[in-house]
Design a protein around this motif. Structure first.
Motif: not given
Length: 469
Positions: A301-316
């Protein structure tokens, strides 16, 4: 912060129950308008929705109810001042546009023909967001009926936009153009939800967002991997290397300065999150994932509510057809998104990414980065007097202590906060099963009327406690 709630007001509840059939009739009329802002062919319906709401607000008693034009879809503004000059003014935000929907998508009934089944109302927009906008009209009328007032105990304004489901492209300009009319002491956003039917919660924050595409170019055309592979830079390889380097072994984002200014969770907030009845196995099933994974040292819950993130949404990049094709591709692409939290600066993160990518790419790889804009994060201090009033009002309506959450997603709340320079509160009664943006969207009717009751108590509580600071 949770305390034993005050008892309900029988006059408020009686009024709401007596008005239930008429209110649902009005809501169904509004839900029949397919106000899909993403579809240009539906633009007349979005306008019809705005006109319908403005008329409904006048019928509620608002002395001012106007349709405001934008370069896109219209918004609706309404205002009802309090006769108490010392009373605060609250602006309620929501939206009247909806997501696309068709019976063929998997709906069990026509999406724009509301249907009541088993205590639920099914229709596109029932929860997101027409139901949660309209309960404010019933709550305000209940407040007036129970208190005998001719005006609200606080000044009430509404701003209901028509392009939220299309990314609110003209909303910041609307706020700037009408800032004097929108002046207030607090904003209430009714476009969020609760933890569960039996666990009423108040959201205290939403994350921000900035996303981009990185285009990488190597050889001027695809070239033979036997003749040239291993001797010229490969843009697909470099895209993979960038993606892999985005996090360290603790799953922290590696962009220099990425965590600068982050408002860290307090021990009180971590305790409040831990009080929620969170079933991680059930959450994983909803996420269609076999295991949790994220920044070391934080709960899910802390990860998805209160921490900043970086995600790879697509690679090609390169050949994607059947079988093999031995080439060094001419180009590749990487799509990234960054969720931000209070204290971060999206423009600084964008520049940090530009610098980071430029430093990592070898000679012979040309690149372009395209950002698609940014949404800023928003956080309500737990000790703010308006949040205390909202918590008391919801606890009184639901008859149980209220818990606290945040939202992992993003929205226009920060635009409201920054433009008006006031705190933003979140009053939503939708639950995860309501199926926002999905087939068979619905609203739990008992919760809908609890929302109206909460609104009725909120105006009274704000008026009584605002001067306490």
């Amino acid at each position: 912060m949770s305390t034993t709630p005050a008892p309900p007001d029988s006059a408020v509840r009686t009024f709401i129950q007596d008005q239930r059939p008429a209110f649902l009739g009005d809501l169904c009329d509004w839900l029949r308008i397919p106000s899909v802002s993403a579809d240009p062919e539906r633009a007349p319906e979005v306008r019809r929705s705005a006109d319908w709401l403005a008329a409904a607000l006048r019928a509620t008693g608002f002395p001012v109810a106007e349709v405001w034009e934008t370069e896109g879809a219209p918004a609706v503004f309404a205002e009802w001042p309090s006769d108490d000059p010392a009373a605060p003014t609250v602006l309620v935000y929501g939206h009247h546009d909806v997501q696309p929907a068709a019976r063929a998508d998997g709906w069990h009934s026509e999406p724009f023909e509301p249907e009541e089944r088993d205590g639920r109302l099914y229709a596109r927009g029932a929860a997101d967001d027409k139901g949660q906008v309209l309960f404010h009209t019933l709550g305000l009328r209940a407040h007036l009926a129970a208190t005998g007032r001719s005006t609200p105990a606080v000044g009430v304004k509404l701003l209901i936009e028509g392009e939220e489901e299309s990314g609110s492209p003209h909303f910041p300009a609307l706020l700037r153009a009408h800032a004097p009319r929108l002046d207030c002491d607090a904003v209430v956003v009714s476009d969020t939800g609760m933890w569960a039917e039996e666990t009423p919660t108040v959201c205290t924050g939403m994350r921000g967002l900035t996303d981009c595409q990185i285009d990488l170019y190597g050889p001027a055309q695809d070239v033979h991997s036997g003749s040239f592979g291993g001797a010229v830079p490969n843009p697909a390889t470099e895209a993979a290397r960038l993606a892999a380097a985005l996090h360290d072994e603790d799953r922290r984002v590696t962009l220099p300065g990425f965590y600068d200014g982050v408002v860290e969770l307090t021990e009180e907030e971590r305790t409040l999150f831990a009080e929620l009845p969170f079933d991680e196995d059930a959450w994983l099933r909803t996420a269609h994932s076999g295991a949790p994974l994220g920044e070391r040292g934080y709960t899910t819950l802390e990860r998805v509510w209160a921490r900043p993130t970086a995600e790879v949404n697509g690679i090609g990049g390169g050949y994607q057809g059947p079988g093999g094709k031995t080439i060094v591709p001419a180009s590749a692409e990487l799509k990234l998104s960054f969720r931000t939290v209070a204290g971060q600066d999206e423009e600084k993160i964008q520049q940090a990414l530009r610098d980071w990518v430029a430093d990592r790419l070898p000679a012979g790889i040309r690149h372009e980065i395209t950002f698609w804009g940014a949404t800023r994060p928003c956080l309500t201090p737990l000790d703010h007097r308006a949040l205390r009033s909202l918590t008391r009002a919801m606890g009184r309506a639901f008859g149980t202590p209220v818990r606290f959450t945040r939202e992992g997603g993003s929205g226009p709340a920060a635009d409201l906060r920054d433009a008006l320079d006031v705190p933003v509160l979140f009053l939503g009664i939708s639950v995860p099963s309501d199926g926002w943006h999905a087939p068979n969207e619905k609203i739990e009717l008992d919760l809908l009327f609890k929302g109206a009751e909460t609104a009725a108590y909120l105006w009274e509580d704000l008026a009584a406690h605002w001067s306490e600071g």
